[in-house]
Scaffold this motif. Structure first.
Motif, PDB file in Angstrom:
ATOM      1  N   ASP A  88       0.859  -1.177   0.000  1.00 27.60           N
ATOM      2  CA  ASP A  88       0.000   0.000   0.000  1.00 27.60           C
ATOM      3  C   ASP A  88       0.902   1.235   0.000  1.00 27.60           C
ATOM      4  OD1 ASP A  88       0.929   0.318   2.679  1.00 27.60           O
ATOM      5  OD2 ASP A  88      -0.778  -0.824   3.450  1.00 27.60           O
ATOM      6  N   ASP A  89       0.291   2.418   0.054  1.00 26.26           N
ATOM      7  CA  ASP A  89       1.080   3.646  -0.042  1.00 26.26           C
ATOM      8  C   ASP A  89       2.000   3.853   1.153  1.00 26.26           C
ATOM      9  OD1 ASP A  89       0.035   4.385  -2.526  1.00 26.26           O
ATOM     10  OD2 ASP A  89      -1.732   5.282  -1.596  1.00 26.26           O
ATOM     11  N   GLU A  90       1.553   3.474   2.341  1.00 23.68           N
ATOM     12  CA  GLU A  90       2.412   3.610   3.519  1.00 23.68           C
ATOM     13  C   GLU A  90       3.628   2.697   3.391  1.00 23.68           C
ATOM     14  OE1 GLU A  90       1.814   2.687   8.188  1.00 23.68           O
ATOM     15  OE2 GLU A  90       0.464   4.216   7.339  1.00 23.68           O
ATOM     16  N   ASP A  91       3.394   1.487   2.944  1.00 24.96           N
ATOM     17  CA  ASP A  91       4.497   0.557   2.716  1.00 24.96           C
ATOM     18  C   ASP A  91       5.424   1.082   1.618  1.00 24.96           C
ATOM     19  OD1 ASP A  91       5.979  -1.889   2.942  1.00 24.96           O
ATOM     20  OD2 ASP A  91       4.918  -2.666   1.187  1.00 24.96           O
ATOM     21  N   ALA A  92       4.840   1.710   0.596  1.00 24.13           N
ATOM     22  CA  ALA A  92       5.649   2.274  -0.493  1.00 24.13           C
ATOM     23  C   ALA A  92       6.588   3.349   0.042  1.00 24.13           C
ATOM     24  CB  ALA A  92       4.750   2.848  -1.586  1.00 24.13           C
ATOM     25  N   LEU A  93       6.091   4.224   0.916  1.00 22.22           N
ATOM     26  CA  LEU A  93       6.932   5.280   1.467  1.00 22.22           C
ATOM     27  C   LEU A  93       8.028   4.704   2.351  1.00 22.22           C
ATOM     28  CD1 LEU A  93       7.542   8.258   1.640  1.00 22.22           C
ATOM     29  CD2 LEU A  93       5.926   8.439   3.549  1.00 22.22           C
ATOM     30  N   HIS A  94       7.663   3.744   3.208  1.00 16.33           N
ATOM     31  CA  HIS A  94       8.678   3.080   4.033  1.00 16.33           C
ATOM     32  C   HIS A  94       9.765   2.471   3.149  1.00 16.33           C
ATOM     33  CE1 HIS A  94       7.688   3.215   8.274  1.00 16.33           C
ATOM     34  NE2 HIS A  94       6.413   2.961   8.021  1.00 16.33           N
ATOM     35  N   SER A  95       9.335   1.805   2.084  1.00 15.85           N
ATOM     36  CA  SER A  95      10.278   1.127   1.193  1.00 15.85           C
ATOM     37  C   SER A  95      11.172   2.121   0.462  1.00 15.85           C
ATOM     38  CB  SER A  95       9.525   0.255   0.187  1.00 15.85           C
ATOM     39  OG  SER A  95       8.805  -0.761   0.843  1.00 15.85           O
ATOM     40  N   LEU A  96      10.601   3.253   0.031  1.00 12.23           N
ATOM     41  CA  LEU A  96      11.407   4.289  -0.625  1.00 12.23           C
ATOM     42  C   LEU A  96      12.458   4.846   0.327  1.00 12.23           C
ATOM     43  CD1 LEU A  96       8.782   6.337  -2.688  1.00 12.23           C
ATOM     44  CD2 LEU A  96      10.748   5.086  -3.608  1.00 12.23           C
ATOM     45  N   ILE A  97      12.060   5.086   1.559  1.00  7.84           N
ATOM     46  CA  ILE A  97      13.005   5.607   2.551  1.00  7.84           C
ATOM     47  C   ILE A  97      14.138   4.611   2.777  1.00  7.84           C
ATOM     48  CG2 ILE A  97      13.307   6.208   4.988  1.00  7.84           C
ATOM     49  CD1 ILE A  97      10.412   7.365   4.870  1.00  7.84           C
ATOM     50  N   GLN A  98      13.780   3.357   2.992  1.00  8.06           N
ATOM     51  CA  GLN A  98      14.800   2.335   3.218  1.00  8.06           C
ATOM     52  C   GLN A  98      15.720   2.210   2.013  1.00  8.06           C
ATOM     53  OE1 GLN A  98      12.331  -1.045   4.094  1.00  8.06           O
ATOM     54  NE2 GLN A  98      12.131  -0.524   6.266  1.00  8.06           N
ATOM     55  N   PHE A  99      15.149   2.249   0.828  1.00 11.14           N
ATOM     56  CA  PHE A  99      15.932   2.146  -0.405  1.00 11.14           C
ATOM     57  C   PHE A  99      16.922   3.299  -0.517  1.00 11.14           C
ATOM     58  CE2 PHE A  99      16.181   3.697  -4.847  1.00 11.14           C
ATOM     59  CZ  PHE A  99      16.943   2.672  -5.386  1.00 11.14           C
ATOM     60  N   HIS A 100      16.458   4.515  -0.250  1.00  9.67           N
ATOM     61  CA  HIS A 100      17.333   5.671  -0.421  1.00  9.67           C
ATOM     62  C   HIS A 100      18.410   5.721   0.671  1.00  9.67           C
ATOM     63  CE1 HIS A 100      18.111   9.455  -2.559  1.00  9.67           C
ATOM     64  NE2 HIS A 100      18.670   9.794  -1.410  1.00  9.67           N
ATOM     65  N   VAL A 101      18.059   5.358   1.881  1.00  6.19           N
ATOM     66  CA  VAL A 101      19.056   5.320   2.955  1.00  6.19           C
ATOM     67  C   VAL A 101      20.138   4.300   2.623  1.00  6.19           C
ATOM     68  CG1 VAL A 101      19.455   4.666   5.375  1.00  6.19           C
ATOM     69  CG2 VAL A 101      17.539   6.174   4.780  1.00  6.19           C
ATOM     70  N   GLU A 102      19.728   3.143   2.144  1.00  7.76           N
ATOM     71  CA  GLU A 102      20.695   2.109   1.768  1.00  7.76           C
ATOM     72  C   GLU A 102      21.606   2.602   0.646  1.00  7.76           C
ATOM     73  OE1 GLU A 102      22.633  -1.394   2.312  1.00  7.76           O
ATOM     74  OE2 GLU A 102      20.924  -0.683   3.501  1.00  7.76           O
ATOM     75  N   PHE A 103      21.016   3.276  -0.323  1.00  6.67           N
ATOM     76  CA  PHE A 103      21.805   3.831  -1.418  1.00  6.67           C
ATOM     77  C   PHE A 103      22.822   4.842  -0.895  1.00  6.67           C
ATOM     78  CE2 PHE A 103      22.404   7.632  -3.973  1.00  6.67           C
ATOM     79  CZ  PHE A 103      23.113   7.098  -5.037  1.00  6.67           C
ATOM     80  N   ALA A 104      22.379   5.762  -0.058  1.00  8.20           N
ATOM     81  CA  ALA A 104      23.260   6.829   0.431  1.00  8.20           C
ATOM     82  C   ALA A 104      24.408   6.272   1.272  1.00  8.20           C
ATOM     83  CB  ALA A 104      22.460   7.844   1.235  1.00  8.20           C
TER      84      ALA A 104
END
Length: 198
Positions: A88-104
């Motif tokens: 869902d959208d909340e999961d999407a935002l959590h996943s985007l945050i985790q993805f970007h933190v991992e990238f950085a």
């Protein structure tokens, strides 16, 4: 070994060498700045002569373009994938945050090069990077817009950019031994910033 197998082996070796050159470029450009790194420096870093670099790139600026366009495309592709897989959208935002933190946390050198040397790109390459980055930001804005339909898109865009600033700047000062702690802290701070009441 068959002709096809030899061709595949050569192709893989060429791809590996190209990847090694890009990795070396990210480190050298981050440490010294694009203008202070030569083609010879890049070759030496991966154990080849300077002229051998031209088998993979037309010049130093082409290396920078491949590095920054490539990472921008990877961010967009990765972000698109995590959103598509979200429940869902909340999961999407959590996943985007985790993805970007991992990238950085995994690519602090590339982030430093992006911040410092983007203007060294040719105009067309700089435009390509900016277009990919714009699409990545809009991916976040679309998710945020569904979670906060009453908040103006311009404000959501500012929140996204501010969050990127927070996440992208931290790896420069975070010690590797504290990566797990930093990861969790950044994820919590990003979530708070992106979901705050207007």
């Amino acid at each position: 070994m068959s002709v096809a197998a030899r061709s595949t082996t050569r192709s893989q070796a060429k791809a590996d060498r190209r990847a090694a050159l890009l990795d070396a470029a990210s480190q050298l450009f981050a440490q010294n700045g694009f203008n202070r790194v030569s083609i010879e420096d890049l070759g030496t870093a991966v154990g080849v002569s300077g002229p051998a670099v031209y088998r993979h790139f037309s010049g130093k600026q082409a290396v920078l373009a491949a590095l920054l366009i490539g990472v921008s495309q990877d961010l967009l592709d990765g972000g698109t994938t995590v959103v598509a897989r979200a429940a869902d959208d909340e999961d999407a935002l959590h996943s985007l945050i985790q993805f970007h933190v991992e990238f950085a946390l995994g690519n602090p050198d590339v982030i430093r090069v992006q911040d410092r040397d983007l203007d060294s790109l040719a105009a067309a390459d700089r435009h390509a990077v900016r277009a990919l980055q714009h699409n990545y930001v809009e991916l976040w804005v679309h998710v945020l817009g569904r979670l906060h339909p009453d908040v103006d898109a311009a404000e959501l865009r500012i929140r996204a950019h501010a969050t990127f600033g927070l996440i992208n700047s931290t790896p420069h000062s975070a010690r590797a031994s504290r990566r797990a702690d930093v990861r969790g802290l950044l994820e919590r701070m990003a979530w708070a910033a992106l979901t705050m009441s207007s």
